[in-house]
Design a protein around this motif. Structure first.
Motif, short mmCIF file in Angstrom:
data_model
loop_
_atom_site.label_atom_id
_atom_site.label_comp_id
_atom_site.label_asym_id
_atom_site.label_seq_id
_atom_site.Cartn_x
_atom_site.Cartn_y
_atom_site.Cartn_z
N GLY A 193 86.17 53.30 24.19
CA GLY A 193 84.78 53.70 24.10
C GLY A 193 83.94 52.78 23.23
N LYS A 194 83.14 51.93 23.85
CA LYS A 194 82.21 51.06 23.13
C LYS A 194 80.91 51.02 23.92
CE LYS A 194 85.83 48.04 21.26
NZ LYS A 194 86.38 46.66 21.21
N PRO A 195 79.80 51.37 23.28
CA PRO A 195 79.62 51.86 21.90
C PRO A 195 80.14 53.28 21.73
CG PRO A 195 77.55 51.92 23.08
CD PRO A 195 78.52 51.26 24.00
N GLY A 196 80.24 53.72 20.49
CA GLY A 196 80.77 55.05 20.21
C GLY A 196 79.72 56.13 20.35
N LEU A 197 80.16 57.37 20.21
CA LEU A 197 79.26 58.51 20.37
C LEU A 197 78.12 58.50 19.35
CD1 LEU A 197 81.68 61.43 21.25
CD2 LEU A 197 79.62 60.81 22.52
N ALA A 198 78.43 58.13 18.11
CA ALA A 198 77.40 58.13 17.06
C ALA A 198 76.26 57.17 17.40
CB ALA A 198 78.01 57.78 15.71
N GLU A 199 76.56 56.12 18.18
CA GLU A 199 75.52 55.18 18.59
C GLU A 199 74.79 55.65 19.84
OE1 GLU A 199 76.92 50.93 18.39
OE2 GLU A 199 78.83 51.92 17.95
N TRP A 245 82.08 60.43 28.10
CA TRP A 245 81.68 59.89 29.40
C TRP A 245 80.36 60.51 29.87
CZ3 TRP A 245 83.57 55.51 30.33
CH2 TRP A 245 84.88 55.19 29.99
N ALA A 246 80.14 61.77 29.57
CA ALA A 246 78.87 62.40 29.93
C ALA A 246 77.73 61.73 29.17
CB ALA A 246 78.92 63.89 29.62
N THR A 247 77.94 61.49 27.87
CA THR A 247 76.90 60.86 27.05
C THR A 247 76.63 59.44 27.50
OG1 THR A 247 77.64 62.20 25.17
CG2 THR A 247 76.25 60.31 24.68
N ARG A 248 77.67 58.69 27.75
CA ARG A 248 77.49 57.29 28.17
C ARG A 248 76.82 57.22 29.54
NH1 ARG A 248 82.22 52.65 28.31
NH2 ARG A 248 81.12 51.21 29.69
N TYR A 249 77.17 58.12 30.42
CA TYR A 249 76.53 58.16 31.74
C TYR A 249 75.03 58.36 31.60
CZ TYR A 249 75.19 60.12 36.30
OH TYR A 249 74.56 60.38 37.49
N THR A 258 74.49 59.08 21.17
CA THR A 258 73.78 60.38 21.19
C THR A 258 72.35 60.30 20.69
OG1 THR A 258 74.92 60.90 19.10
CG2 THR A 258 75.83 61.84 21.12
N PRO A 259 72.03 59.54 19.64
CA PRO A 259 70.63 59.55 19.18
C PRO A 259 69.65 58.93 20.17
CG PRO A 259 72.13 58.68 17.49
CD PRO A 259 72.87 58.71 18.77
N THR A 260 70.15 58.11 21.09
CA THR A 260 69.25 57.40 22.01
C THR A 260 68.85 58.26 23.21
OG1 THR A 260 71.08 56.47 23.31
CG2 THR A 260 70.36 55.24 21.37
N LEU A 261 69.49 59.42 23.38
CA LEU A 261 69.20 60.26 24.54
C LEU A 261 67.85 60.95 24.39
CD1 LEU A 261 72.72 61.87 25.09
CD2 LEU A 261 71.79 59.80 26.12
N LYS A 262 67.14 61.07 25.49
CA LYS A 262 65.82 61.70 25.47
C LYS A 262 65.86 63.18 25.85
CE LYS A 262 64.17 57.65 24.58
NZ LYS A 262 63.77 57.32 23.19
N LEU A 263 67.00 63.66 26.32
CA LEU A 263 67.08 65.05 26.76
C LEU A 263 67.71 65.92 25.68
CD1 LEU A 263 70.00 65.34 29.36
CD2 LEU A 263 69.86 63.66 27.55
N ALA A 264 67.54 67.22 25.79
CA ALA A 264 68.08 68.16 24.80
C ALA A 264 69.59 68.10 24.79
CB ALA A 264 67.61 69.57 25.14
#
Length: 332
Positions: free
Chosen positions: A253-259, A226-230, A261-267
């Motif tokens: 959970g759709k999309p999944g974490l593997a989809e 939920w943190a990642t999707r947010y 996490t790579p799109t995030l711009k922050l550390a």
């Protein structure tokens, strides 16, 4: 005593009974329609509390009052646990998001981190998430029963042909019902996400009110999802870092974490327990997806599970998280 004629007795008895009846009615008046409606409304069964609400009420009885914060997310209020950093110059605030079935002071990861981070110059704010209504049991679709056999079996063709329209109708109804269940589940999943995002919004606002100069989201279990999707959907500039601990993708959970996490711009730091085969596999998928998108902000850190020694396991997690949040300058 004067004699009373037999024919006058009924009238005499009635004259004695009526005043008593009127006095009883006066002493016990009938309720008005408004009073009766109010009584019926109060007698209605109150809605059951969510499990998360019951758990939060239990925490309120044991957690020091000074750590309890009631935050507002839309029309809902929820419990959050706040601990300021034990320093005059805090580095920021870590918003902790528990996983499914966990509380804001869960003994695995959540409680130890929220209590120890203030000693590392980070304030902590641990949230209570709502129950996922989309995870509730879906209604079971009952197939239509075949038509009962009749005594007339003179024609074999008629007997075999009769059920076909019934089967076709039952199949069409089942398809419509399945489609309705899927649509209902998707709508409920969307509503669940909106409720969770509203609580994270409220937590970010509270951290800003405490003058946190840096805000970190830390999710444990499905809370990591939920943190990642947010962050993926809202991309709030107020949040600088993301920490995932034993991340899991919930069933909805759709999309999944593997989809995501790579799109995030922050550390982003992805802590996983390498002793678990499924955790290793999922972590590898996230790492490979990150490499494909050349995301330099993604870091993965393996941990050792220590069965039977939760104190040491939580201490290991705290030290690794602290080291990533506040890296020490290298000694030459």
């Amino acid at each position: 005593m004067p004699l009373v004629h037999r024919s006058a007795l009924p009238a005499l008895c009635l004259s004695l009974i009526l005043p008593c009846a009127f006095s009883v009615e006066a002493a016990d008046p009938q309720p008005t329609p408004a009073e009766q409606a109010a009584a019926e409304k109060s007698a209605e069964r109150q809605p059951l509390l969510e499990r998360s609400q019951e758990d939060a009420a239990a925490l309120e009885r044991v957690v020091p009052t000074g750590e309890q914060q009631s935050l507002q997310a839309g029309s809902e209020s929820f419990l959050a646990l706040w601990k300021p950093a034990n320093t005059s110059d805090p580095k920021g605030a870590v918003i902790i998001i528990p996983g499914a079935g966990e509380t804001a002071d869960w003994p695995q990861a959540i409680g130890p981190l929220r209590n120890r981070l203030p000693d590392a110059d980070w304030s902590s704010l641990s949230l209570t998430l709502p129950d996922l209504q989309s995870d509730a049991a879906q209604p079971r679709i009952v197939e239509a029963e075949p038509a009962p056999a009749t005594a007339d079996t003179s024609s074999k063709d008629a007997a075999t042909a009769a059920p076909k329209p019934i089967e076709q109708a039952a199949g069409g109804e089942a398809e419509i019902a399945d489609r309705a269940v899927v649509e209902s589940s998707e709508e409920q999943a969307k509503a669940d996400a909106e409720r969770i995002f509203a609580r994270i919004d409220a937590a970010v606002t509270y951290a800003q009110q405490q003058n946190a100069r840096s805000i970190v989201l830390l999710g444990h279990g499905s809370g990591a999802y939920w943190a990642t999707r947010y962050l993926s959907e809202k991309q709030p500039p107020e949040i600088q870092k993301l920490v995932l601990v034993a991340a899991q993708t919930p069933s909805i959970g759709k999309p999944g974490l593997a989809e995501l996490t790579p799109t995030l711009k922050l550390a982003t730091a992805d802590f996983f327990y390498k002793d678990n085969a499924q955790a290793r596999k999922s972590a590898l998928e996230r790492l490979q997806a990150s490499k494909r998108l050349k995301n330099a902000n993604f870091t993965q850190i393996s941990l050792n599970a220590l069965p039977g020694n939760s104190t040491a396991e939580n201490e290991q997690l705290f030290r690794r998280v602290r080291g990533w949040l506040s890296p020490q300058p290298s000694q030459d």
